[in-house]
Motif scaffolding. Structure first.
Motif, PDB file in Angstrom:
ATOM      1  N   ILE A 197      15.014  -6.727   9.464  1.00 52.38           N
ATOM      2  CA  ILE A 197      14.557  -5.706   8.520  1.00 52.38           C
ATOM      3  C   ILE A 197      13.042  -5.506   8.549  1.00 52.38           C
ATOM      4  CG2 ILE A 197      14.167  -7.119   6.439  1.00 52.38           C
ATOM      5  CD1 ILE A 197      15.808  -4.892   4.934  1.00 52.38           C
ATOM      6  N   MET A 198      12.330  -6.448   9.145  1.00 56.50           N
ATOM      7  CA  MET A 198      10.860  -6.378   9.182  1.00 56.50           C
ATOM      8  C   MET A 198      10.317  -5.026   9.641  1.00 56.50           C
ATOM      9  SD  MET A 198       8.327  -8.546  11.701  1.00 56.50           S
ATOM     10  CE  MET A 198       9.066  -7.727  13.132  1.00 56.50           C
ATOM     11  N   PRO A 199      10.764  -4.469  10.790  1.00 58.81           N
ATOM     12  CA  PRO A 199      10.167  -3.212  11.246  1.00 58.81           C
ATOM     13  C   PRO A 199      10.435  -2.038  10.311  1.00 58.81           C
ATOM     14  CG  PRO A 199      11.314  -4.328  13.038  1.00 58.81           C
ATOM     15  CD  PRO A 199      11.729  -4.992  11.770  1.00 58.81           C
ATOM     16  N   VAL A 200      11.555  -2.084   9.580  1.00 61.36           N
ATOM     17  CA  VAL A 200      11.852  -1.014   8.632  1.00 61.36           C
ATOM     18  C   VAL A 200      10.837  -1.030   7.490  1.00 61.36           C
ATOM     19  CG1 VAL A 200      13.531  -0.116   6.973  1.00 61.36           C
ATOM     20  CG2 VAL A 200      14.308  -1.037   9.171  1.00 61.36           C
ATOM     21  N   ILE A 201      10.577  -2.210   6.940  1.00 61.11           N
ATOM     22  CA  ILE A 201       9.633  -2.326   5.823  1.00 61.11           C
ATOM     23  C   ILE A 201       8.222  -1.998   6.281  1.00 61.11           C
ATOM     24  CG2 ILE A 201       8.715  -3.875   4.062  1.00 61.11           C
ATOM     25  CD1 ILE A 201      11.695  -3.118   3.744  1.00 61.11           C
ATOM     26  N   VAL A 202       7.852  -2.481   7.456  1.00 65.82           N
ATOM     27  CA  VAL A 202       6.522  -2.178   7.997  1.00 65.82           C
ATOM     28  C   VAL A 202       6.373  -0.676   8.219  1.00 65.82           C
ATOM     29  CG1 VAL A 202       4.971  -2.498   9.968  1.00 65.82           C
ATOM     30  CG2 VAL A 202       6.221  -4.456   9.035  1.00 65.82           C
ATOM     31  N   ARG A 203       7.401  -0.037   8.786  1.00 65.08           N
ATOM     32  CA  ARG A 203       7.365   1.401   9.029  1.00 65.08           C
ATOM     33  C   ARG A 203       7.261   2.177   7.709  1.00 65.08           C
ATOM     34  NH1 ARG A 203       9.353   4.619  13.025  1.00 65.08           N
ATOM     35  NH2 ARG A 203       8.159   3.159  14.324  1.00 65.08           N
ATOM     36  N   MET A 204       8.055   1.781   6.726  1.00 68.67           N
ATOM     37  CA  MET A 204       8.006   2.461   5.433  1.00 68.67           C
ATOM     38  C   MET A 204       6.621   2.366   4.815  1.00 68.67           C
ATOM     39  SD  MET A 204      11.704   1.367   3.806  1.00 68.67           S
ATOM     40  CE  MET A 204      11.399   2.219   2.247  1.00 68.67           C
ATOM     41  N   ASP A 205       6.032   1.200   4.881  1.00 64.00           N
ATOM     42  CA  ASP A 205       4.681   1.029   4.348  1.00 64.00           C
ATOM     43  C   ASP A 205       3.685   1.884   5.124  1.00 64.00           C
ATOM     44  OD1 ASP A 205       2.739  -0.547   2.616  1.00 64.00           O
ATOM     45  OD2 ASP A 205       1.999  -1.064   4.606  1.00 64.00           O
ATOM     46  N   ASP A 206       3.885   1.982   6.423  1.00 64.19           N
ATOM     47  CA  ASP A 206       2.960   2.712   7.285  1.00 64.19           C
ATOM     48  C   ASP A 206       3.008   4.213   7.039  1.00 64.19           C
ATOM     49  OD1 ASP A 206       1.005   2.694   9.393  1.00 64.19           O
ATOM     50  OD2 ASP A 206       2.551   3.378  10.783  1.00 64.19           O
ATOM     51  N   ILE A 207       4.183   4.744   6.657  1.00 58.22           N
ATOM     52  CA  ILE A 207       4.299   6.200   6.472  1.00 58.22           C
ATOM     53  C   ILE A 207       4.395   6.584   4.991  1.00 58.22           C
ATOM     54  CG2 ILE A 207       5.266   6.593   8.769  1.00 58.22           C
ATOM     55  CD1 ILE A 207       8.028   6.843   7.527  1.00 58.22           C
ATOM     56  N   ASN A 208       3.794   5.753   4.151  1.00 61.62           N
ATOM     57  CA  ASN A 208       3.657   6.079   2.721  1.00 61.62           C
ATOM     58  C   ASN A 208       4.957   6.061   1.941  1.00 61.62           C
ATOM     59  OD1 ASN A 208       0.818   6.527   2.893  1.00 61.62           O
ATOM     60  ND2 ASN A 208       1.204   8.553   3.749  1.00 61.62           N
ATOM     61  N   LEU A 209       5.858   5.184   2.301  1.00 59.53           N
ATOM     62  CA  LEU A 209       7.094   5.062   1.534  1.00 59.53           C
ATOM     63  C   LEU A 209       7.158   3.743   0.761  1.00 59.53           C
ATOM     64  CD1 LEU A 209       9.739   6.539   4.028  1.00 59.53           C
ATOM     65  CD2 LEU A 209       8.604   7.666   2.094  1.00 59.53           C
ATOM     66  N   GLY A 210       6.036   3.060   0.657  1.00 58.41           N
ATOM     67  CA  GLY A 210       6.000   1.797  -0.073  1.00 58.41           C
ATOM     68  C   GLY A 210       6.296   1.954  -1.552  1.00 58.41           C
ATOM     69  N   HIS A 211       6.183   3.177  -2.050  1.00 55.70           N
ATOM     70  CA  HIS A 211       6.474   3.407  -3.466  1.00 55.70           C
ATOM     71  C   HIS A 211       7.937   3.142  -3.789  1.00 55.70           C
ATOM     72  CE1 HIS A 211       8.556   7.243  -2.656  1.00 55.70           C
ATOM     73  NE2 HIS A 211       7.650   7.420  -1.706  1.00 55.70           N
ATOM     74  N   LEU A 212       8.795   3.097  -2.768  1.00 55.78           N
ATOM     75  CA  LEU A 212      10.210   2.855  -3.006  1.00 55.78           C
ATOM     76  C   LEU A 212      10.478   1.431  -3.478  1.00 55.78           C
ATOM     77  CD1 LEU A 212      11.909   4.800  -0.058  1.00 55.78           C
ATOM     78  CD2 LEU A 212      11.721   5.466  -2.460  1.00 55.78           C
ATOM     79  N   TRP A 213       9.495   0.539  -3.350  1.00 56.36           N
ATOM     80  CA  TRP A 213       9.675  -0.807  -3.907  1.00 56.36           C
ATOM     81  C   TRP A 213       8.626  -1.103  -4.975  1.00 56.36           C
ATOM     82  CZ3 TRP A 213       8.754  -0.590   1.553  1.00 56.36           C
ATOM     83  CH2 TRP A 213       7.464  -0.916   1.969  1.00 56.36           C
ATOM     84  N   ALA A 214       8.145  -0.070  -5.650  1.00 54.39           N
ATOM     85  CA  ALA A 214       7.134  -0.250  -6.705  1.00 54.39           C
ATOM     86  C   ALA A 214       7.648  -1.151  -7.829  1.00 54.39           C
ATOM     87  CB  ALA A 214       6.718   1.108  -7.263  1.00 54.39           C
ATOM     88  N   ASP A 215       8.968  -1.130  -8.066  1.00 48.82           N
ATOM     89  CA  ASP A 215       9.538  -1.952  -9.131  1.00 48.82           C
ATOM     90  C   ASP A 215      10.131  -3.260  -8.608  1.00 48.82           C
ATOM     91  OD1 ASP A 215      11.574  -0.776  -7.712  1.00 48.82           O
ATOM     92  OD2 ASP A 215      12.786  -0.242  -9.462  1.00 48.82           O
ATOM     93  N   ALA A 216       9.825  -3.586  -7.366  1.00 47.76           N
ATOM     94  CA  ALA A 216      10.353  -4.820  -6.758  1.00 47.76           C
ATOM     95  C   ALA A 216       9.209  -5.579  -6.092  1.00 47.76           C
ATOM     96  CB  ALA A 216      11.454  -4.496  -5.736  1.00 47.76           C
ATOM     97  N   PRO A 217       8.436  -6.324  -6.871  1.00 41.11           N
ATOM     98  CA  PRO A 217       7.303  -7.062  -6.283  1.00 41.11           C
ATOM     99  C   PRO A 217       7.720  -8.051  -5.212  1.00 41.11           C
ATOM    100  CG  PRO A 217       7.772  -7.808  -8.529  1.00 41.11           C
ATOM    101  CD  PRO A 217       8.571  -6.567  -8.313  1.00 41.11           C
ATOM    102  N   GLU A 218       8.995  -8.443  -5.218  1.00 41.91           N
ATOM    103  CA  GLU A 218       9.468  -9.376  -4.189  1.00 41.91           C
ATOM    104  C   GLU A 218       9.295  -8.804  -2.790  1.00 41.91           C
ATOM    105  OE1 GLU A 218      12.141 -10.027  -7.844  1.00 41.91           O
ATOM    106  OE2 GLU A 218      11.236  -8.323  -6.788  1.00 41.91           O
ATOM    107  N   ILE A 219       9.424  -7.493  -2.657  1.00 48.68           N
ATOM    108  CA  ILE A 219       9.293  -6.875  -1.335  1.00 48.68           C
ATOM    109  C   ILE A 219       7.846  -6.922  -0.870  1.00 48.68           C
ATOM    110  CG2 ILE A 219       9.695  -4.807   0.050  1.00 48.68           C
ATOM    111  CD1 ILE A 219      12.254  -6.097  -1.020  1.00 48.68           C
ATOM    112  N   SER A 220       6.927  -6.595  -1.754  1.00 53.11           N
ATOM    113  CA  SER A 220       5.499  -6.662  -1.395  1.00 53.11           C
ATOM    114  C   SER A 220       5.100  -8.079  -1.024  1.00 53.11           C
ATOM    115  CB  SER A 220       4.638  -6.162  -2.558  1.00 53.11           C
ATOM    116  OG  SER A 220       4.845  -4.795  -2.797  1.00 53.11           O
ATOM    117  N   GLU A 221       5.598  -9.047  -1.780  1.00 49.15           N
ATOM    118  CA  GLU A 221       5.280 -10.446  -1.490  1.00 49.15           C
ATOM    119  C   GLU A 221       5.863 -10.865  -0.137  1.00 49.15           C
ATOM    120  OE1 GLU A 221       6.907 -12.381  -4.873  1.00 49.15           O
ATOM    121  OE2 GLU A 221       5.382 -11.572  -6.249  1.00 49.15           O
TER     122      GLU A 221
END
Length: 257
Positions: A197-221
């Motif tokens: 799942i790593m490349p999916v999360i990295v890609r999402m963060d890279d293309i401004n989709l990190g807001h999809l885990w704004a309520d899940a600090p576990e993902i950012s950590e």
């Protein structure tokens, strides 16, 4: 000939998985960087290695292994005693594989839709209709995907569906982290599920989709944690992120920030 040869593309999410596993295992490998928009993956010499015309492909001691999930498991099969990435308990292995299957069924294909619309579409818009159709017909496994996108991009309905699937992927990943207690998807040890799942999360963060885990600090950590691993920096060398390849995406990210 080197023991390990990897045919891949720097920005390919599936390629990033394989590079990470090899680096985590401390294996040296010869890397062939294919230019996907020049059709390197569709040339006869590459199709002999991977008839699906996709990256990555691993050639190990002259034998080809294809499909990133299969390659990751293969590397664990032959290098399992080096920085193990798979549990020993068969039930836990089954759980890990179920996670990987979910990742490949839901968030991985979903992230392609915004990726193509935001980064790759200009390549296809620069083509004539005949050239575009020829490219579509040449794709053994991506023909229908490209035809659905067309030269105008995926419609908003497709984008909304993809974002919904990505959101569900984030919710599932969050539940895994909470159930395991972290810091990784299956607890204290990094596994192939995390790398899947790593490349999916990295890609999402890279293309401004990190807001999809704004309520899940576990993902950012989790993202911060995997970025500190030695294999991450080697995997994501300069040019591996879309914002490093396409300046217009970096500009959009700056505006969003």
């Amino acid at each position: 000939m080197p023991e390990y040869v990897v045919y891949n593309a720097p920005q390919s999410t599936c390629s990033q998985r394989v590079r990470y596993v090899l680096h985590a295992k401390g294996r040296e490998f010869k890397e062939h960087k294919l230019d996907l928009f020049k059709g390197d993956q569709l040339k006869p010499e590459y199709l002999k290695i991977n008839p699906n015309g996709l990256v990555p492909a691993l050639v190990h001691n002259g034998n080809a292994v294809i499909d990133s999930a299969v390659i990751m498991e293969y590397l664990e099969d032959i290098l399992g005693t080096i920085s193990p990435l798979r549990p020993e308990d068969p039930l836990k292995v089954a759980r890990m594989r179920a996670m990987m299957r979910y990742v490949d069924e839901v968030p991985t294909p979903a992230v392609r839709v915004p990726s193509y619309n935001l980064a790759f579409l200009p390549h296809y818009q620069a083509m004539t209709e005949e050239e575009f159709l020829a490219v579509c017909e040449s794709k053994p496994l991506r023909r229908e995907f490209l035809l659905k996108m067309g030269r105008t991009g995926f419609p908003q309905s497709e984008m909304d569906e993809a974002l919904g699937r990505l959101r569900r992927g984030i919710e599932r990943m969050t539940s895994w982290l909470r159930e395991s207690g972290g810091p990784w998807l299956m607890g204290k040890d990094l596994t192939l599920a995390d790398i899947a799942i790593m490349p999916v999360i990295v890609r999402m963060d890279d293309i401004n989709l990190g807001h999809l885990w704004a309520d899940a600090p576990e993902i950012s950590e989790w993202l911060d944690r995997i970025r500190t691993t030695d294999a991450f920096a080697k995997t994501y060398y300069h040019g591996a992120l879309l914002t490093e390849k396409y300046p217009h995406l970096q500009a959009l990210k700056t505006v969003a920030a």
